[in-house]
Design a protein around this motif. Structure first.
Motif, PDB file in Angstrom:
ATOM      1  N   CYS A 101      23.865 -11.379  20.261  1.00  0.00           N
ATOM      2  CA  CYS A 101      23.744 -12.734  20.515  1.00  0.00           C
ATOM      3  C   CYS A 101      24.438 -13.777  19.515  1.00  0.00           C
ATOM      4  N   ALA A 102      24.139 -13.328  18.055  1.00  0.00           N
ATOM      5  CA  ALA A 102      25.253 -14.066  17.133  1.00  0.00           C
ATOM      6  C   ALA A 102      26.818 -13.967  17.334  1.00  0.00           C
ATOM      7  N   ALA A 103      27.028 -12.780  17.797  1.00  0.00           N
ATOM      8  CA  ALA A 103      28.654 -12.575  18.210  1.00  0.00           C
ATOM      9  C   ALA A 103      28.946 -13.635  19.378  1.00  0.00           C
ATOM     10  N   GLN A 104      28.119 -13.318  20.264  1.00  0.00           N
ATOM     11  CA  GLN A 104      28.452 -14.284  21.350  1.00  0.00           C
ATOM     12  C   GLN A 104      28.428 -15.945  21.030  1.00  0.00           C
ATOM     13  N   LYS A 105      27.542 -16.184  20.040  1.00  0.00           N
ATOM     14  CA  LYS A 105      27.641 -17.638  19.864  1.00  0.00           C
ATOM     15  C   LYS A 105      28.799 -17.869  18.641  1.00  0.00           C
ATOM     16  N   LYS A 106      29.573 -16.828  18.078  1.00  0.00           N
ATOM     17  CA  LYS A 106      30.649 -16.934  17.177  1.00  0.00           C
ATOM     18  C   LYS A 106      30.045 -17.240  15.667  1.00  0.00           C
ATOM     19  N   MET A 107      29.148 -16.388  15.559  1.00  0.00           N
ATOM     20  CA  MET A 107      28.699 -16.532  14.210  1.00  0.00           C
ATOM     21  C   MET A 107      28.690 -15.109  13.534  1.00  0.00           C
ATOM     22  N   THR A 119      21.398 -21.959   1.097  1.00  0.00           N
ATOM     23  CA  THR A 119      21.921 -23.387   0.860  1.00  0.00           C
ATOM     24  C   THR A 119      23.091 -23.641   1.666  1.00  0.00           C
ATOM     25  N   GLY A 120      23.436 -24.951   1.657  1.00  0.00           N
ATOM     26  CA  GLY A 120      24.881 -25.231   2.526  1.00  0.00           C
ATOM     27  C   GLY A 120      24.852 -26.621   2.823  1.00  0.00           C
ATOM     28  N   GLU A 121      25.792 -27.131   3.553  1.00  0.00           N
ATOM     29  CA  GLU A 121      26.092 -28.381   4.162  1.00  0.00           C
ATOM     30  C   GLU A 121      25.477 -28.590   5.465  1.00  0.00           C
ATOM     31  N   ARG A 122      25.761 -27.699   6.261  1.00  0.00           N
ATOM     32  CA  ARG A 122      25.150 -27.706   7.754  1.00  0.00           C
ATOM     33  C   ARG A 122      24.738 -26.372   8.013  1.00  0.00           C
ATOM     34  N   PHE A 123      23.560 -26.238   8.935  1.00  0.00           N
ATOM     35  CA  PHE A 123      22.965 -24.915   9.241  1.00  0.00           C
ATOM     36  C   PHE A 123      23.077 -24.734  10.805  1.00  0.00           C
ATOM     37  N   ARG A 124      22.881 -23.311  11.176  1.00  0.00           N
ATOM     38  CA  ARG A 124      22.643 -23.286  12.596  1.00  0.00           C
ATOM     39  C   ARG A 124      21.696 -21.992  12.655  1.00  0.00           C
ATOM     40  N   VAL A 125      20.569 -22.298  13.830  1.00  0.00           N
ATOM     41  CA  VAL A 125      19.822 -21.131  14.216  1.00  0.00           C
ATOM     42  C   VAL A 125      20.128 -20.499  15.229  1.00  0.00           C
ATOM     43  N   GLY A 140      24.249 -20.586   6.904  1.00  0.00           N
ATOM     44  CA  GLY A 140      24.404 -21.899   6.350  1.00  0.00           C
ATOM     45  C   GLY A 140      25.722 -21.833   6.168  1.00  0.00           C
ATOM     46  N   SER A 141      26.377 -23.149   6.126  1.00  0.00           N
ATOM     47  CA  SER A 141      27.918 -23.274   5.909  1.00  0.00           C
ATOM     48  C   SER A 141      28.174 -24.138   4.640  1.00  0.00           C
ATOM     49  N   ASP A 142      28.920 -23.589   3.858  1.00  0.00           N
ATOM     50  CA  ASP A 142      29.417 -24.274   2.731  1.00  0.00           C
ATOM     51  C   ASP A 142      30.493 -25.319   2.830  1.00  0.00           C
ATOM     52  N   GLY A 143      30.691 -25.496   4.184  1.00  0.00           N
ATOM     53  CA  GLY A 143      32.168 -26.501   4.509  1.00  0.00           C
ATOM     54  C   GLY A 143      33.207 -25.571   5.042  1.00  0.00           C
ATOM     55  N   SER A 144      33.554 -24.414   4.401  1.00  0.00           N
ATOM     56  CA  SER A 144      34.633 -23.697   5.144  1.00  0.00           C
ATOM     57  C   SER A 144      34.390 -22.503   5.833  1.00  0.00           C
ATOM     58  N   SER A 145      33.296 -22.041   5.614  1.00  0.00           N
ATOM     59  CA  SER A 145      32.897 -20.886   6.367  1.00  0.00           C
ATOM     60  C   SER A 145      31.291 -20.725   6.526  1.00  0.00           C
ATOM     61  N   TRP A 146      30.936 -19.982   7.279  1.00  0.00           N
ATOM     62  CA  TRP A 146      29.248 -19.795   7.739  1.00  0.00           C
ATOM     63  C   TRP A 146      28.976 -18.408   6.871  1.00  0.00           C
TER      64      TRP A 146
END
Length: 154
Positions: A101-107, A119-125, A140-146
């Motif tokens: 599922c994570a791979a399907q969502k490109k995570m 921690t991070g600037e953006r988040f995905r669940v 979490g994303s630090d701006g350049s990568s998840w």
């Protein structure tokens, strides 16, 4: 006049029959999707110390929220709440169906154990569902990568 009355009576009977037929058809009860993803923003700097809500999502299947522990005005750790309860991070790696599922969502693939803090600037669940098992994978994303933070069942 008799023709008008009989046409109106026929229309009323037809409407009543179609309404009864429509009421008899129940929509099929669909469960939650097998794979979905939610995006959240970070808690702004300068927030009050304690637990702060970063985002909230509500559907007919339940509620999910992203919360942060804030110390000194800075978020130190993010975590997921499902139906008002904190999702506890699992110590083992997620099952294959959740990784797919994570791979399907490109995570990125969840590698190893969960991180100590998220921690991070953006988040995905990423929400993975199979049978009765439901998992929430936090990224979490630090701006350049998840980066993968944790997985928990809810």
């Amino acid at each position: 006049m008799k023709a008008t009355i009989s046409v109106c009576a026929g229309l009323l009977i037809g409407i009543a029959a179609s309404a009864a037929l429509a009421a008899a058809k129940h929509p099929t009860a669909k469960g939650p999707p097998a794979c979905s993803m939610l995006s959240f923003r970070a808690v702004p700097s300068g927030a009050a110390d304690g637990e702060q809500q970063a985002g909230f999502y509500r559907s007919r299947f339940g509620t999910l929220g992203l919360h942060a522990d804030v110390k000194g005005g800075q978020p130190t750790d993010y975590f997921v709440l499902a139906d008002g309860k904190r999702v506890t991070a699992a110590s083992a790696a997620p099952p294959d169906w959740a990784m797919n599922c994570a791979a399907q969502k490109k995570m990125p693939k969840p590698e190893g154990a969960a991180t100590a803090s998220c921690t991070g600037e953006r988040f995905r669940v990423v929400l993975a569902h199979q049978g009765e098992a439901r998992l929430a994978l936090l990224y979490g994303s630090d701006g350049s990568s998840w980066h993968y933070c944790s997985t928990g069942s809810y």
